[in-house]
Motif scaffolding. Structure first.
Motif, PDB file in Angstrom:
ATOM      1  N   SER A   1       0.852  -1.194   0.000  1.00  0.00           N
ATOM      2  CA  SER A   1       0.000   0.000   0.000  1.00  0.00           C
ATOM      3  C   SER A   1       0.882   1.237   0.000  1.00  0.00           C
ATOM      4  O   SER A   1       2.079   1.177   0.313  1.00  0.00           O
TER       5      SER A   1
ATOM      6  N   THR B   1       0.423   3.578   2.144  1.00  0.00           N
ATOM      7  CA  THR B   1       0.668   3.810   3.567  1.00  0.00           C
ATOM      8  C   THR B   1       1.909   3.064   4.032  1.00  0.00           C
ATOM      9  O   THR B   1       2.751   3.603   4.761  1.00  0.00           O
TER      10      THR B   1
ATOM     11  N   ASP C   1      -1.276  -1.154   8.085  1.00  0.00           N
ATOM     12  CA  ASP C   1      -2.736  -1.257   7.981  1.00  0.00           C
ATOM     13  C   ASP C   1      -3.446  -0.731   9.230  1.00  0.00           C
ATOM     14  O   ASP C   1      -4.339   0.125   9.125  1.00  0.00           O
ATOM     15  N   PRO C   2      -3.102  -1.223  10.440  1.00  0.00           N
ATOM     16  CA  PRO C   2      -3.804  -0.699  11.625  1.00  0.00           C
ATOM     17  C   PRO C   2      -3.552   0.784  11.852  1.00  0.00           C
ATOM     18  O   PRO C   2      -4.461   1.504  12.282  1.00  0.00           O
TER      19      PRO C   2
ATOM     20  N   GLY D   1      -2.968   3.037   9.499  1.00  0.00           N
ATOM     21  CA  GLY D   1      -3.748   3.743   8.485  1.00  0.00           C
ATOM     22  C   GLY D   1      -5.219   3.815   8.855  1.00  0.00           C
ATOM     23  O   GLY D   1      -5.861   4.866   8.695  1.00  0.00           O
ATOM     24  N   GLN D   2      -5.755   2.711   9.370  1.00  0.00           N
ATOM     25  CA  GLN D   2      -7.156   2.698   9.779  1.00  0.00           C
ATOM     26  C   GLN D   2      -7.382   3.617  10.982  1.00  0.00           C
ATOM     27  O   GLN D   2      -8.407   4.306  11.065  1.00  0.00           O
TER      28      GLN D   2
ATOM     29  N   TYR E   1      -5.704   6.295  11.658  1.00  0.00           N
ATOM     30  CA  TYR E   1      -5.646   7.669  11.159  1.00  0.00           C
ATOM     31  C   TYR E   1      -6.962   8.065  10.495  1.00  0.00           C
ATOM     32  O   TYR E   1      -7.468   9.183  10.703  1.00  0.00           O
ATOM     33  N   LEU E   2      -7.562   7.163   9.736  1.00  0.00           N
ATOM     34  CA  LEU E   2      -8.834   7.457   9.080  1.00  0.00           C
ATOM     35  C   LEU E   2      -9.941   7.676  10.100  1.00  0.00           C
ATOM     36  O   LEU E   2     -10.778   8.565   9.948  1.00  0.00           O
ATOM     37  N   ARG E   3      -9.932   6.865  11.162  1.00  0.00           N
ATOM     38  CA  ARG E   3     -10.932   7.037  12.200  1.00  0.00           C
ATOM     39  C   ARG E   3     -10.724   8.355  12.940  1.00  0.00           C
ATOM     40  O   ARG E   3     -11.692   9.066  13.284  1.00  0.00           O
TER      41      ARG E   3
ATOM     42  N   ALA F   1     -13.029   7.479   8.004  1.00  0.00           N
ATOM     43  CA  ALA F   1     -13.396   6.058   7.942  1.00  0.00           C
ATOM     44  C   ALA F   1     -14.889   5.874   7.998  1.00  0.00           C
ATOM     45  O   ALA F   1     -15.601   6.642   8.650  1.00  0.00           O
TER      46      ALA F   1
END
Length: 259
Positions: A194, A196, A246-247, A249-250, A252-254, A259
């Motif tokens: 990715s 990220t 992955d965690p 990035g998620q 950060y989106l939240r 997200a």
């Protein structure tokens, strides 16, 4: 999954034993195949039963069976460390991605140790890894019919190679061309995952290197001009990105409400 993890762990022990040979011989320009493993002090060939990863060292109590000289604890630690890394990668990836990342993990361990020992990232390991990883990632992309990941790997590899090349040209005292060549490999592997992972891995190495520099200064083991091999930090940053991009990035989106 359980079978995959067990196979990866056993494979890691075996590969770790081979990596000990690679780390010792490649910087010296020696063959990693012949002659068979020998005691570095007396030259006596190590018997097959004493060459079993970890167990052989424990049975011998860390000493050569022929001359009684101590055998460095680093040998079993490399074998155990490789097994642990392979196990974590097997938990992180399934087929068809796993072979590429197991290969990357193996060369990462070898290159980090060689750079720590010799301040070198040998072309004999880095350059052949380009076609090997390209073939493994292409096979994975073909299996999953995900050609965008492969294209992203190419973009990531070229971008990180170019970025490190600029750094080496601008500040050659702080960045070697071995780091530049390694950067292309890291960019390809991380880009395959990715954007990220690519960004986190690219800058994670600098962050880890900076932290290590502060620790060296605080411990009085060096000064501001003390040169640290950068390859191990590049590889550690890439591994952190592989497992945590992955965690993060998620998260950060939240945090940003996207997200």
């Amino acid at each position: 999954m359980a079978v995959q993890v067990v196979v990866a762990a056993v494979l890691g022990l075996l590969v770790g034993s081979f990596l000990n040979v690679v780390v010792h011989r490649v910087p010296r320009g020696e063959s990693v195949v012949r002659p068979p493993s020998r005691c570095p002090d007396c030259g006596q060939e190590i018997r097959a039963r004493h060459n079993v990863p970890v167990l052989g060292w424990l049975v011998l109590r860390g000493r050569c069976a022929a001359c009684g000289r101590r055998i460095s604890v680093r040998y079993p630690l490399v074998e155990l460390g490789t097994a642990v890394l392979f196990t974590l990668l097997a938990l992180r990836f399934g087929l068809p991605d796993l072979p590429a990342f197991l290969y990357f993990g193996a060369i990462g361990i070898a290159l980090a140790l060689i750079d720590l020992d010799c301040r070198r990232l040998p072309d004999a390991i880095v350059l052949p890894s380009y076609p090997v990883l390209a073939a493994l990632l292409t096979a994975s992309a073909w299996w999953r019919d995900d050609w965008w990941s492969l294209a992203r790997a190419g973009i990531g590899g070229a971008a990180l190679f170019a970025f490190y090349l600029v750094l080496a040209l601008v500040h050659p005292a702080g960045m070697g061309f071995g780091d530049v060549k390694l950067a292309g490999l890291l960019g390809g592997v991380l880009g395959y995952l990715s954007w990220t992972a690519l960004l986190l891995g690219a800058f994670g190495g600098f962050l880890l290197g900076a932290v290590a520099g502060v620790v060296v200064l605080a411990a009085g083991k060096g000064g501001r001009k003390t040169a640290l091999p950068f390859g191990p930090f590049m590889i550690a940053g890439a591994l952190l990105a592989i497992f945590f991009a992955d965690p993060l990035g998620q998260a950060y989106l939240r945090l940003t409400g996207l997200a």
